[in-house]
Design a protein around this motif. Structure first.
Motif, PDB file in Angstrom:
ATOM      1  N   ASP A 142       0.812  -1.223   0.000  1.00 20.17           N
ATOM      2  CA  ASP A 142       0.000   0.000   0.000  1.00 20.17           C
ATOM      3  C   ASP A 142       0.842   1.270   0.000  1.00 20.17           C
ATOM      4  OD1 ASP A 142      -2.297  -1.535  -0.052  1.00 20.17           O
ATOM      5  OD2 ASP A 142      -2.497  -1.554   2.132  1.00 20.17           O
ATOM      6  N   ALA A 143       2.101   1.158   0.419  1.00 19.39           N
ATOM      7  CA  ALA A 143       2.976   2.335   0.457  1.00 19.39           C
ATOM      8  C   ALA A 143       3.782   2.501  -0.833  1.00 19.39           C
ATOM      9  CB  ALA A 143       3.922   2.240   1.649  1.00 19.39           C
ATOM     10  N   LEU A 144       3.794   1.476  -1.679  1.00 15.04           N
ATOM     11  CA  LEU A 144       4.552   1.572  -2.935  1.00 15.04           C
ATOM     12  C   LEU A 144       3.898   2.580  -3.871  1.00 15.04           C
ATOM     13  CD1 LEU A 144       5.316  -2.160  -3.807  1.00 15.04           C
ATOM     14  CD2 LEU A 144       6.941  -0.424  -3.081  1.00 15.04           C
ATOM     15  N   SER A 145       4.709   3.223  -4.663  1.00 18.14           N
ATOM     16  CA  SER A 145       4.172   4.148  -5.664  1.00 18.14           C
ATOM     17  C   SER A 145       3.389   3.352  -6.700  1.00 18.14           C
ATOM     18  CB  SER A 145       5.311   4.914  -6.348  1.00 18.14           C
ATOM     19  OG  SER A 145       6.047   4.037  -7.180  1.00 18.14           O
ATOM     20  N   PRO A 146       2.382   3.972  -7.317  1.00 22.91           N
ATOM     21  CA  PRO A 146       1.638   3.281  -8.374  1.00 22.91           C
ATOM     22  C   PRO A 146       2.552   2.773  -9.487  1.00 22.91           C
ATOM     23  CG  PRO A 146       0.506   5.308  -7.767  1.00 22.91           C
ATOM     24  CD  PRO A 146       1.835   5.299  -7.036  1.00 22.91           C
ATOM     25  N   GLU A 147       3.606   3.532  -9.792  1.00 26.63           N
ATOM     26  CA  GLU A 147       4.534   3.127 -10.850  1.00 26.63           C
ATOM     27  C   GLU A 147       5.263   1.844 -10.468  1.00 26.63           C
ATOM     28  OE1 GLU A 147       8.665   3.186 -12.644  1.00 26.63           O
ATOM     29  OE2 GLU A 147       8.255   3.980 -10.659  1.00 26.63           O
ATOM     30  N   ARG A 148       5.714   1.734  -9.225  1.00 27.31           N
ATOM     31  CA  ARG A 148       6.417   0.523  -8.795  1.00 27.31           C
ATOM     32  C   ARG A 148       5.462  -0.669  -8.750  1.00 27.31           C
ATOM     33  NH1 ARG A 148      10.739   2.562  -4.145  1.00 27.31           N
ATOM     34  NH2 ARG A 148      12.157   3.528  -5.635  1.00 27.31           N
ATOM     35  N   ARG A 149       4.266  -0.451  -8.245  1.00 26.01           N
ATOM     36  CA  ARG A 149       3.282  -1.546  -8.219  1.00 26.01           C
ATOM     37  C   ARG A 149       2.985  -2.030  -9.632  1.00 26.01           C
ATOM     38  NH1 ARG A 149      -1.391  -0.333  -3.843  1.00 26.01           N
ATOM     39  NH2 ARG A 149      -2.282  -2.116  -4.928  1.00 26.01           N
ATOM     40  N   GLN A 150       2.863  -1.104 -10.565  1.00 23.35           N
ATOM     41  CA  GLN A 150       2.585  -1.477 -11.949  1.00 23.35           C
ATOM     42  C   GLN A 150       3.736  -2.270 -12.544  1.00 23.35           C
ATOM     43  OE1 GLN A 150      -0.440  -0.900 -13.645  1.00 23.35           O
ATOM     44  NE2 GLN A 150       0.538  -2.477 -14.882  1.00 23.35           N
ATOM     45  N   ARG A 151       4.945  -1.841 -12.263  1.00 21.96           N
ATOM     46  CA  ARG A 151       6.115  -2.562 -12.782  1.00 21.96           C
ATOM     47  C   ARG A 151       6.141  -3.993 -12.250  1.00 21.96           C
ATOM     48  NH1 ARG A 151      11.353   0.932 -11.833  1.00 21.96           N
ATOM     49  NH2 ARG A 151      12.324  -0.817 -12.907  1.00 21.96           N
ATOM     50  N   LEU A 152       5.812  -4.161 -10.972  1.00 20.45           N
ATOM     51  CA  LEU A 152       5.763  -5.499 -10.395  1.00 20.45           C
ATOM     52  C   LEU A 152       4.624  -6.309 -11.013  1.00 20.45           C
ATOM     53  CD1 LEU A 152       6.560  -4.566  -6.704  1.00 20.45           C
ATOM     54  CD2 LEU A 152       7.984  -5.970  -8.198  1.00 20.45           C
ATOM     55  N   ASP A 153       3.459  -5.681 -11.146  1.00 21.54           N
ATOM     56  CA  ASP A 153       2.321  -6.371 -11.775  1.00 21.54           C
ATOM     57  C   ASP A 153       2.658  -6.808 -13.197  1.00 21.54           C
ATOM     58  OD1 ASP A 153       0.664  -6.178  -9.542  1.00 21.54           O
ATOM     59  OD2 ASP A 153      -0.344  -4.352 -10.265  1.00 21.54           O
ATOM     60  N   ASP A 154       3.353  -5.956 -13.919  1.00 22.35           N
ATOM     61  CA  ASP A 154       3.675  -6.234 -15.325  1.00 22.35           C
ATOM     62  C   ASP A 154       4.537  -7.484 -15.509  1.00 22.35           C
ATOM     63  OD1 ASP A 154       2.203  -4.034 -16.117  1.00 22.35           O
ATOM     64  OD2 ASP A 154       3.960  -2.755 -16.514  1.00 22.35           O
ATOM     65  N   ILE A 155       5.314  -7.844 -14.494  1.00 19.93           N
ATOM     66  CA  ILE A 155       6.146  -9.045 -14.631  1.00 19.93           C
ATOM     67  C   ILE A 155       5.529 -10.246 -13.902  1.00 19.93           C
ATOM     68  CG2 ILE A 155       8.272  -7.748 -15.018  1.00 19.93           C
ATOM     69  CD1 ILE A 155       9.086  -8.590 -12.119  1.00 19.93           C
ATOM     70  N   GLY A 156       4.302 -10.076 -13.395  1.00 19.04           N
ATOM     71  CA  GLY A 156       3.617 -11.189 -12.752  1.00 19.04           C
ATOM     72  C   GLY A 156       3.984 -11.398 -11.294  1.00 19.04           C
ATOM     73  N   PHE A 157       4.240 -10.312 -10.587  1.00 18.78           N
ATOM     74  CA  PHE A 157       4.586 -10.404  -9.166  1.00 18.78           C
ATOM     75  C   PHE A 157       3.448 -11.062  -8.387  1.00 18.78           C
ATOM     76  CE2 PHE A 157       5.073  -8.637  -4.841  1.00 18.78           C
ATOM     77  CZ  PHE A 157       6.396  -8.974  -4.603  1.00 18.78           C
ATOM     78  N   VAL A 158       3.798 -11.916  -7.446  1.00 18.11           N
ATOM     79  CA  VAL A 158       2.822 -12.606  -6.608  1.00 18.11           C
ATOM     80  C   VAL A 158       2.705 -11.836  -5.292  1.00 18.11           C
ATOM     81  CG1 VAL A 158       2.267 -14.767  -5.430  1.00 18.11           C
ATOM     82  CG2 VAL A 158       3.415 -14.809  -7.667  1.00 18.11           C
ATOM     83  N   TRP A 159       1.569 -11.154  -5.133  1.00 18.25           N
ATOM     84  CA  TRP A 159       1.387 -10.321  -3.944  1.00 18.25           C
ATOM     85  C   TRP A 159       1.064 -11.157  -2.710  1.00 18.25           C
ATOM     86  CZ3 TRP A 159       3.177  -5.616  -4.020  1.00 18.25           C
ATOM     87  CH2 TRP A 159       3.293  -4.956  -5.250  1.00 18.25           C
ATOM     88  N   ASP A 160       0.384 -12.276  -2.877  1.00 18.13           N
ATOM     89  CA  ASP A 160       0.025 -13.132  -1.746  1.00 18.13           C
ATOM     90  C   ASP A 160       0.596 -14.520  -1.994  1.00 18.13           C
ATOM     91  OD1 ASP A 160      -1.070 -14.578   0.312  1.00 18.13           O
ATOM     92  OD2 ASP A 160      -3.091 -13.748   0.086  1.00 18.13           O
ATOM     93  N   ALA A 161       1.693 -14.807  -1.338  1.00 21.77           N
ATOM     94  CA  ALA A 161       2.386 -16.091  -1.551  1.00 21.77           C
ATOM     95  C   ALA A 161       1.597 -17.266  -0.996  1.00 21.77           C
ATOM     96  CB  ALA A 161       3.767 -16.037  -0.908  1.00 21.77           C
ATOM     97  N   ARG A 162       0.550 -16.997  -0.205  1.00 28.48           N
ATOM     98  CA  ARG A 162      -0.247 -18.099   0.357  1.00 28.48           C
ATOM     99  C   ARG A 162      -1.220 -18.674  -0.655  1.00 28.48           C
ATOM    100  NH1 ARG A 162      -2.458 -14.571   5.126  1.00 28.48           N
ATOM    101  NH2 ARG A 162      -2.726 -13.341   3.253  1.00 28.48           N
ATOM    102  N   LEU A 163      -1.489 -17.911  -1.719  1.00 26.04           N
ATOM    103  CA  LEU A 163      -2.393 -18.402  -2.758  1.00 26.04           C
ATOM    104  C   LEU A 163      -1.679 -19.444  -3.605  1.00 26.04           C
ATOM    105  CD1 LEU A 163      -4.043 -15.051  -3.908  1.00 26.04           C
ATOM    106  CD2 LEU A 163      -5.006 -16.793  -2.408  1.00 26.04           C
ATOM    107  N   PRO A 164      -2.408 -20.455  -4.084  1.00 23.69           N
ATOM    108  CA  PRO A 164      -1.761 -21.455  -4.938  1.00 23.69           C
ATOM    109  C   PRO A 164      -1.322 -20.856  -6.259  1.00 23.69           C
ATOM    110  CG  PRO A 164      -4.144 -21.804  -4.844  1.00 23.69           C
ATOM    111  CD  PRO A 164      -3.821 -20.703  -3.871  1.00 23.69           C
TER     112      PRO A 164
END
Length: 169
Positions: A142-164
């Motif tokens: 929630d504290a990351l900039s929108p640009e950083r979150r987007q960059r992570l999303d763009d490469i398929g970052f897993v935000w919740d490692a508990r999900l399969p």
């Protein structure tokens, strides 16, 4: 007395100026101190391969960590020539941004090799604690900039490692 000599430099006789020069008199202590700091940083860079000086680091008795912090704080007040000299040796103006970029680059390498962004918590990527970096990104989402979150999303970052894992990693 020293201050008076500096103030009256142009009014001193050539003989007096020469005598002061011969004993290594410092006419401009601020410039001399900056040059001493720059020389210490150059030595550090040559030896370590980077300009990421720890905050309290001393280079041969010189408080290089403090000097580096001062350059960062005074970036806008530095002369263009000094800024250019620092840039030319790879000075890091924003260490937090550099840390994030190092982590992101390590994550990209991991994904290219493994095909996913599910980094084990204790994983190191080329000496970089990528597992810890990934955990920090998740914790600070929630504290990351929108640009950083987007960059992570763009490469398929897993935000919740508990999900399969999904079919795409």
């Amino acid at each position: 007395w020293v201050g008076t000599q500096r103030s009256n430099k142009d009014a001193l006789s050539p003989e007096r100026r020469q005598r002061l020069d011969e004993i290594g008199f410092v006419w401009d202590p601020l410039t001399t101190a900056w040059e001493e700091g720059f020389a210490a940083l150059a030595r550090f860079k040559q030896r370590e391969g980077h300009c990421r000086v720890p905050d309290k680091y001393k280079e041969g008795g010189f408080n290089l960590g403090i000097w580096v912090g001062t350059q960062r704080s005074n970036k806008d007040a530095l002369s263009p020539e000094r800024r250019q000299r620092l840039d030319e040796i790879g000075f890091v103006w924003d260490p937090h941004a550099a840390d994030w970029e190092e982590g992101f680059a390590a994550l990209v390498r991991f994904k290219q090799r493994e095909g996913h962004c599910r980094v084990p918590q204790s994983h190191k990527e080329g000496g970089f604690n990528l597992g810890g970096w990934v955990t920090t990104q998740r914790s600070n989402k929630d504290a990351l900039s929108p640009e950083r979150r987007q960059r992570l999303d763009d490469i398929g970052f897993v935000w919740d490692a508990r999900l399969p894992p999904t079919t795409d990693g």
